[in-house]
Design an enzyme around this catalytic site. Structure first.
Site, PDB file in Angstrom:
ATOM      1  N   GLU A 173     -17.684 -17.428  20.796  1.00 36.37           N
ATOM      2  CA  GLU A 173     -18.211 -16.152  20.291  1.00 36.37           C
ATOM      3  C   GLU A 173     -18.227 -16.084  18.762  1.00 36.37           C
ATOM      4  O   GLU A 173     -19.057 -15.399  18.178  1.00 36.37           O
ATOM      5  CB  GLU A 173     -17.426 -14.972  20.863  1.00 36.37           C
ATOM      6  CG  GLU A 173     -17.651 -14.749  22.360  1.00 36.37           C
ATOM      7  CD  GLU A 173     -16.739 -15.588  23.252  1.00 36.37           C
ATOM      8  OE1 GLU A 173     -16.033 -16.483  22.736  1.00 36.37           O
ATOM      9  OE2 GLU A 173     -16.730 -15.338  24.477  1.00 36.37           O
ATOM     10  N   MET A 189     -11.224 -28.869  -1.092  1.00 38.38           N
ATOM     11  CA  MET A 189     -10.962 -27.825  -2.084  1.00 38.38           C
ATOM     12  C   MET A 189      -9.466 -27.541  -2.200  1.00 38.38           C
ATOM     13  O   MET A 189      -8.956 -27.307  -3.286  1.00 38.38           O
ATOM     14  CB  MET A 189     -11.734 -26.554  -1.718  1.00 38.38           C
ATOM     15  CG  MET A 189     -11.639 -25.456  -2.752  1.00 38.38           C
ATOM     16  SD  MET A 189     -12.163 -26.040  -4.372  1.00 38.38           S
ATOM     17  CE  MET A 189     -13.885 -25.554  -4.357  1.00 38.38           C
ATOM     18  N   LYS A 199     -17.405  -1.238  31.656  1.00 41.30           N
ATOM     19  CA  LYS A 199     -18.194  -1.818  32.742  1.00 41.30           C
ATOM     20  C   LYS A 199     -18.804  -0.723  33.623  1.00 41.30           C
ATOM     21  O   LYS A 199     -19.960  -0.835  34.058  1.00 41.30           O
ATOM     22  CB  LYS A 199     -17.297  -2.737  33.570  1.00 41.30           C
ATOM     23  CG  LYS A 199     -18.085  -3.770  34.337  1.00 41.30           C
ATOM     24  CD  LYS A 199     -17.157  -4.824  34.925  1.00 41.30           C
ATOM     25  CE  LYS A 199     -17.913  -5.822  35.769  1.00 41.30           C
ATOM     26  NZ  LYS A 199     -17.009  -6.826  36.365  1.00 41.30           N
TER      27      LYS A 199
HETATM   28  C1  LIG Z   1     -10.994 -20.530   8.381  1.00 36.15           C
HETATM   29  C2  LIG Z   1     -10.465 -21.048   7.097  1.00 36.15           C
HETATM   30  N1  LIG Z   1      -9.262 -21.636   7.034  1.00 36.15           N
HETATM   31  C3  LIG Z   1      -8.787 -22.108   5.853  1.00 36.15           C
HETATM   32  C4  LIG Z   1      -9.504 -21.984   4.711  1.00 36.15           C
HETATM   33  C5  LIG Z   1      -8.935 -22.492   3.385  1.00 36.15           C
HETATM   34  N2  LIG Z   1      -9.807 -23.520   2.825  1.00 36.15           N
HETATM   35  C6  LIG Z   1     -10.711 -23.285   1.861  1.00 36.15           C
HETATM   36  S1  LIG Z   1     -11.591 -24.611   1.426  1.00 36.15           S
HETATM   37  C7  LIG Z   1     -10.731 -25.584   2.503  1.00 36.15           C
HETATM   38  C8  LIG Z   1     -11.035 -27.035   2.619  1.00 36.15           C
HETATM   39  C9  LIG Z   1     -12.346 -27.291   3.215  1.00 36.15           C
HETATM   40  O1  LIG Z   1     -12.415 -28.648   3.525  1.00 36.15           O
HETATM   41  P1  LIG Z   1     -13.768 -29.301   3.985  1.00 36.15           P
HETATM   42  O2  LIG Z   1     -14.414 -28.486   5.046  1.00 36.15           O
HETATM   43  O3  LIG Z   1     -13.527 -30.722   4.330  1.00 36.15           O
HETATM   44  O4  LIG Z   1     -14.696 -29.194   2.709  1.00 36.15           O
HETATM   45  P2  LIG Z   1     -14.502 -29.812   1.236  1.00 36.15           P
HETATM   46  O5  LIG Z   1     -13.726 -28.868   0.414  1.00 36.15           O
HETATM   47  O6  LIG Z   1     -13.789 -31.128   1.407  1.00 36.15           O
HETATM   48  O7  LIG Z   1     -15.883 -29.973   0.738  1.00 36.15           O
HETATM   49  C10 LIG Z   1      -9.767 -24.853   3.176  1.00 36.15           C
HETATM   50  C11 LIG Z   1      -8.833 -25.400   4.167  1.00 36.15           C
HETATM   51  C12 LIG Z   1     -10.749 -21.328   4.814  1.00 36.15           C
HETATM   52  N3  LIG Z   1     -11.534 -21.121   3.748  1.00 36.15           N
HETATM   53  N4  LIG Z   1     -11.207 -20.901   6.001  1.00 36.15           N
END
Ligand SMILES: Cc1ncc(C[n+]2csc(CCOP(=O)(O)OP(=O)(O)O)c2C)c(N)n1
Lengths: 200, 576
Positions: free
Chosen positions: B66, B491, B178
């Protein structure tokens, strides 16, 4: 602008505000309003909900101690709720208000003479009920007044004490009905026709 | 089942008795809905049963979770300007929607979410799959309502569409028990046109308009910031007209991207934490700051106390609660962006600010030499995110809808993507929801089959909603998916490197074989690691008919710069 962030004492000083909120009578409104406070970790000092003079319209009276800056933001968030008709902020002196307090005391303390009865009368309180075991006093006034009587009665052994939320009526001459009429007649429910380039 | 045409032609005096469920479908059709994203379950089964008879009129997309339904509806809405619609069942179905609803709320995306609920006599009894959806969704919806009586259905849906789509848009949730779905009613539909307690379109105050015009006319260093409100209002042309008439440099927030074409001579770039150098530092040098349809998010302002303290601030904003919330204004015009700008334009004196604009260009040069060149034309074997975007720009010509997830790849894509058309950037801004992009891209493509839709997603984020590959495959939705794989939660790793002494606590990822996953779903998939494959692989991805996936293995420990350290002043933007 910058000076807002300097010590703008008028904006930043904490004081008491009374919020008066008119809403449609819809389920969940109380929750909708209180979460706005919860989310900002703001305390509600007193809250009262009642019907207003207009059928189907409720009035919330909320007392809070905060800064002008904060109260203005909170009120805007409250107004943003779809079923809120209007929200107004008042400072001390801008409304007439009262709270009611009830004091439950053991009946026996009244038996030993009229000293305590005098005390009660001199504080503008009245005896609401007399039972064998207890007596209930009622006093209407501002919080400091009902509080003062509470402190005086404390040594006699108070069985129960309760104070209502504030009810408040603004000093403005405007009729609620007039305010609602203006809402009904306003033309802000549709976007005025743009000459061209809206979306496709 | 009677044909729909009959219903719509029904004369007012003729009575048409239908079930609550059918009334839901008929009401959606009256609102012009053509697509619904959803997932069935016990408490919404009557609605799904009614849907079965309207397969031709209403395209229902069965998602795999969802959350995917909500994000897909968001993508659909952001690409089309229409209201996204999703269905979910009670309890877990509804709670799974919540992330998407919260995302839509903070990014002002109009959604109508319809959830099934346990029969009304069981409400509050902890019955099977009962959750307090109204309570849970209250803080993240623009409005919500529980229908327990069949007769309320058309009214509630009409109101839902009006509220979701007008003023500052947002998500609305209608929870229908429902028994109300099973019940019968005499069906009549009346669109909602007014609610006395709701005033979505305040008129621009003429005095404020004149004050704003005066400030702009007297400015020597005016600077305009555009946000999502410009896209939502359809005020792109007015923004450009104002910029051109008064010679104002224009920068964009993350959600405002594509409102002004990237190659417009007055467009100076992207704002915020990983935005461009000039747009950030010039905020603290301009004399009049004109903010249009944006809300001074902390990712844009950095330390709000040190944000544009020298400037007179004009804020054009439809939501009064945003005015003076973060940045105190000199003049606020509380109105729809297009409406406000149309009122403002006639009072603006034509002028140019060449020297001021040149200051931005000088900053561009600094940024180019320190950052951009190295990003876009990197040396070494490993592929970098920015050069992927550069080559993608060459292939798409700036005409694609770019849907990004959250992380480094999002910031790089936002920095480097060329946009020619409006409504071409779809991303999760306010909530920063990983897992947004795959379902949102899917929804965008369904809404705009005529446009190329490219999802750019990290190896972390794709695994949050990867099951939507199943939806993409089942309906053959021709989205192009790029996974920028750095084997890290990039990030977060960057922050660990810069602010936590390189203590890489749980950010390394052991990933599955994305190509095998793609292929398992029947989606043409490819993986590349070398630079010399980049161009042809991207060309191949875009040229593939139907959905396609490309995994690009990128430099593991790349950092996104420039960067305004969290909570610092925009003036302290770091180039390295
Ligand atoms: C649902 C969720 N959980 C945790 C985060 C914290 N967060 C922000 S960026 C990130 C890393 C993202 O990694 P990736 O998808 O591999 O992308 P990259 O930064 O390597 O391009 C995280 C864990 C978030 N934004 N959203």
């Amino acid at each position: 602008m910058s000076d807002i962030y300097q010590d703008n004492t008028e904006q930043q000083a904490e004081k008491e505000f009374t919020l008066s909120i008119l809403t449609e009578n819809k389920p969940g409104m109380l929750n909708n309003i209180t979460i706005i406070f919860t989310r900002r970790k703001l305390n509600i000092n007193a809250i009262n909900v009642s019907a207003s003079e207009i059928p189907g319209v409720h009035r919330y009276t909320i007392v809070m101690i905060t800064t002008r800056d904060q109260v203005d933001k909170v009120v805007k968030q409250i107004r943003k709720h779809i079923d809120v008709l209007g929200a107004f902020v008042y400072e001390e002196g801008e409304t007439h208000y009262q709270e009611i307090a009830l004091y439950k005391l053991p009946t026996r303390i009244f038996l030993g003479g009229n000293h305590i009865e005098q005390l009660v009368r001199s504080h503008g309180a009245r005896i609401l009920v007399i039972e064998e075991e207890y007596i209930v006093l009622e006093k209407t006034g501002h919080k400091n007044e009902t509080q003062e009587l509470l402190e005086i009665l404390q040594p006699y052994g108070i069985l129960e004490f309760v104070r209502s939320g504030r009810v408040s009526i603004s000093k403005s001459k405007r009729k609620t009905e007039k305010f609602l009429e203006e809402l009904e007649n306003s033309t802000t429910h549709i976007l005025y026709k743009k000459n061209n380039n809206g979306k496709d | 089942m009677e044909p729909l045409s009959k219903t719509l032609e029904t004369k007012p005096e003729e009575k048409r008795i239908v079930t609550g469920s059918e009334a839901v479908i008929l009401s959606l059709l009256e609102e012009g809905v053509d697509t619904v994203f959803g997932y069935p379950g016990g408490a919404i089964m009557p609605i799904y049963d009614a849907l079965f008879g309207y397969e031709k009129e209403l395209n229902h997309i069965l998602v795999r979770h969802e959350q995917g339904a909500a994000h897909a509806a968001q993508g659909y809405s952001r690409a089309t300007g229409k209201i996204g619609v999703c269905f979910a069942t009670s309890g877990p179905g509804a709670t799974n929607l919540i992330t998407g609803i919260a995302d839509a709320q903070i990014d002002s995306t109009p959604l109508v979410c319809i959830t099934g609920q346990v029969p009304s006599h069981l409400l509050g009894t902890d019955s099977f799959q009962e959750s307090d959806v109204l309570g849970i969704s209250m803080p993240v919806t623009k409005w919500n309502f529980q229908v327990t009586r069949t007769e309320e259905i058309p009214w509630a849906i009409a109101r839902a569409f009006y509220i979701a789509g007008t003023g500052r848009p947002g998500p609305v949730l209608i929870d229908i028990t429902k028994d109300a779905q099973f019940g019968k009613l005499e069906y009549k539909y009346k669109k909602c046109e007014k609610i006395r307690s709701y005033h979505p379109y305040p008129h621009p105050d003429e005095r404020k308009v004149l004050e704003a015009a005066e400030l702009i006319n007297a400015a020597r260093k005016p600077y305009m910031l555009v946000g999502h409100g410009v896209l939502l209002s359809g005020a792109e042309n007015e923004v450009i007209q104002l910029a051109e008439k008064a010679g104002i440099p224009v920068a964009s927030t993350l959600l405002g991207l594509s409102a002004v074409p990237t190659d417009h001579p007055l467009y100076v770039g992207y704002l915020g934490m990983h935005g461009n150098y000039g747009p950030n530092i010039k905020t603290n040098e301009c004399d009049v700051l004109i903010a249009v349809g944006m809300r001074f998010d902390d990712r844009v302002t950095g330390d709000a106390k040190k944000y544009a303290p020298q400037a007179k601030v004009i804020h054009i904003e439809i939501d009064p609660a945003e005015i003076d919330k973060i940045i105190k204004t000199t003049v606020a015009i509380n109105a729809d962006a297009g409406h406000a700008l149309q009122s403002l334009l006639p009072h603006i004196i034509e002028t140019k600010h060449e020297e001021w604009l040149q200051e931005f260009r000088d900053c561009d040069e600094i940024e180019y030499n320190k950052v951009i060149q190295k990003d876009m034309y990197p040396e070494g074997e490993k592929i970098k995110m920015a050069e992927t975007i550069r080559i993608l720009n060459e292939i798409t010509g700036g005409d694609a809808i770019i849907v990004t997830d959250v992380g480094q790849h999002q910031m790089v894509a936002s920095r480097y993507t060329q946009f020619k058309q409006t409504n071409s950037n779809i991303t999760s801004g306010g909530l920063g929801t990983m897992g947004f992009a795959l379902p949102a891209a899917m929804g965008a493509k369904i809404g705009r089959p005529d446009r190329l839709v490219v999802g750019i997603i990290g190896d972390g984020g794709i695994q949050m909603t990867i099951q939507e590959l199943g939806t993409i495959s089942q309906y053959n939705i021709p989205v192009k998916i790029i996974i920028l794989n750095n084997n890290f939660l990039g990030m977060v790793r960057q922050w660990q490197q810069l602010f936590f002494e390189k203590r890489y606590s749980f950010t390394h990822m052991h990933n599955p074989d994305f190509v095998m996953i793609g292929k398992a779903y029947g989606i043409p998939s490819e993986k590349i690691e070398n630079k010399d494959q980049l161009k042809s692989a991207l060309e191949n991805l875009i040229a593939t008919e139907g959905p396609a996936l490309l995994e690009i293995v990128v430099e593991k420990e790349e950092n996104v710069f420039p960067m305004v350290p969290s909570g610092d002043s925009v003036s302290n933007i770091r180039l390295e």
